[in-house]
Scaffold this active site. Structure first.
Site, PDB file in Angstrom:
ATOM      1  N   ASN A  47      -9.821   1.712   7.638  1.00 24.14           N
ATOM      2  CA  ASN A  47     -11.204   1.708   8.106  1.00 24.14           C
ATOM      3  C   ASN A  47     -11.355   1.672   9.624  1.00 24.14           C
ATOM      4  O   ASN A  47     -12.456   1.855  10.137  1.00 24.14           O
ATOM      5  CB  ASN A  47     -11.963   0.533   7.480  1.00 24.14           C
ATOM      6  CG  ASN A  47     -12.077   0.670   5.979  1.00 24.14           C
ATOM      7  OD1 ASN A  47     -11.682   1.684   5.398  1.00 24.14           O
ATOM      8  ND2 ASN A  47     -12.601  -0.341   5.333  1.00 24.14           N
ATOM      9  N   TYR A  81      -5.052  -0.116   9.858  1.00 24.88           N
ATOM     10  CA  TYR A  81      -5.627  -0.027   8.521  1.00 24.88           C
ATOM     11  C   TYR A  81      -6.660   1.095   8.503  1.00 24.88           C
ATOM     12  O   TYR A  81      -7.190   1.503   9.541  1.00 24.88           O
ATOM     13  CB  TYR A  81      -6.231  -1.352   8.026  1.00 24.88           C
ATOM     14  CG  TYR A  81      -5.176  -2.384   7.710  1.00 24.88           C
ATOM     15  CD1 TYR A  81      -4.462  -2.343   6.524  1.00 24.88           C
ATOM     16  CD2 TYR A  81      -4.872  -3.385   8.627  1.00 24.88           C
ATOM     17  CE1 TYR A  81      -3.482  -3.271   6.239  1.00 24.88           C
ATOM     18  CE2 TYR A  81      -3.887  -4.327   8.352  1.00 24.88           C
ATOM     19  CZ  TYR A  81      -3.195  -4.261   7.159  1.00 24.88           C
ATOM     20  OH  TYR A  81      -2.227  -5.172   6.883  1.00 24.88           O
ATOM     21  N   TYR A 102       0.805  -1.220   0.000  1.00 29.71           N
ATOM     22  CA  TYR A 102       0.000   0.000   0.000  1.00 29.71           C
ATOM     23  C   TYR A 102       0.842   1.276   0.000  1.00 29.71           C
ATOM     24  O   TYR A 102       0.312   2.374  -0.105  1.00 29.71           O
ATOM     25  CB  TYR A 102      -0.910   0.038   1.231  1.00 29.71           C
ATOM     26  CG  TYR A 102      -1.857  -1.114   1.316  1.00 29.71           C
ATOM     27  CD1 TYR A 102      -2.906  -1.245   0.409  1.00 29.71           C
ATOM     28  CD2 TYR A 102      -1.721  -2.081   2.303  1.00 29.71           C
ATOM     29  CE1 TYR A 102      -3.785  -2.309   0.480  1.00 29.71           C
ATOM     30  CE2 TYR A 102      -2.603  -3.145   2.390  1.00 29.71           C
ATOM     31  CZ  TYR A 102      -3.633  -3.254   1.480  1.00 29.71           C
ATOM     32  OH  TYR A 102      -4.503  -4.305   1.555  1.00 29.71           O
ATOM     33  N   HIS A 111      -4.523   6.022  -1.404  1.00 26.63           N
ATOM     34  CA  HIS A 111      -5.113   5.990  -0.063  1.00 26.63           C
ATOM     35  C   HIS A 111      -4.066   6.292   1.019  1.00 26.63           C
ATOM     36  O   HIS A 111      -4.427   6.570   2.152  1.00 26.63           O
ATOM     37  CB  HIS A 111      -5.723   4.608   0.178  1.00 26.63           C
ATOM     38  CG  HIS A 111      -7.101   4.621   0.769  1.00 26.63           C
ATOM     39  ND1 HIS A 111      -7.918   5.728   0.831  1.00 26.63           N
ATOM     40  CD2 HIS A 111      -7.817   3.618   1.345  1.00 26.63           C
ATOM     41  CE1 HIS A 111      -9.065   5.406   1.399  1.00 26.63           C
ATOM     42  NE2 HIS A 111      -9.022   4.140   1.728  1.00 26.63           N
TER      43      HIS A 111
END
Length: 189
Positions: A70, A68, A14, A19
């Site tokens: 969320n 993470y 990532y 994001h």
């Protein structure tokens, strides 16, 4: 004391994705302010230091949640409680699909606009939270949003992102030293 938190996802896969622009800003602040973000506690990687901005000293904590995206609220709440930082001294940096690529907006409070990391924070932390929203643009096809935010920036997008990351550092310094309203007038496009 100011707590500055960049939102993103942990893991090599990532690292350079849209994001993770919040993590990228924390990395840039870490370099500019010489604060190493290498302590693990409160579901986050963090670093503490004193920074001179416009001739004044400020105590700063830089952090990247390890939860993470969320579940970012868990780390933000634990950092806030662990370091006794009021919500008015928290700055959260995150990507924003609703802003064109490379734009920056400073906002206090407001809705999460579908951003699950911001939603998680709002569920656990009392507003007002200062947010630095970094525009990543929106994919043409709305069904591709999940893949889009987890993709790396393209070659033609990198200049705009590097520029907005550098402007974010200046915007955050302005928020801390001169206040949110001054920073909004200067940096909101």
């Amino acid at each position: 004391m100011h707590l500055i938190i960049g939102l993103g996802n942990i893991g090599k896969e990532y690292e350079n994705t849209r994001h993770n622009v919040g993590f990228m800003v924390i990395d840039e602040l870490s370099k500019a302010w010489k604060i190493k973000v290498n302590f693990a506690k409160f579901n986050a990687l963090y670093g503490k230091g004193t920074v001179n901005i416009s001739g004044n000293e400020y105590n700063i904590i830089l952090a990247k949640p390890l939860t993470y995206m969320n579940l970012s609220g868990r780390a933000v709440k634990q950092l806030m409680d662990g370091f006794l930082v009021p919500s008015t001294h928290i700055i959260v940096i995150h990507d924003d699909l609703d802003l064109p690529l490379g734009t920056l907006r400073i906002k206090v409070g407001g809705s999460d606009a579908g951003h699950k990391g911001v939603r998680s924070i709002k569920e656990l932390v009392e507003d007002p939270i200062i947010r630095v929203r970094i525009g990543i643009g929106r994919p043409i096809n709305k069904e591709e949003v999940v893949n889009y935010v987890l993709e790396e920036f393209g070659k033609d997008e990198k200049f705009a992102i590097l520029d907005v990351i550098k402007r974010s550092v200046k915007a955050i310094e302005t928020i801390i030293s001169k206040g949110v309203e001054v920073a909004q007038r200067e940096f909101n496009q």
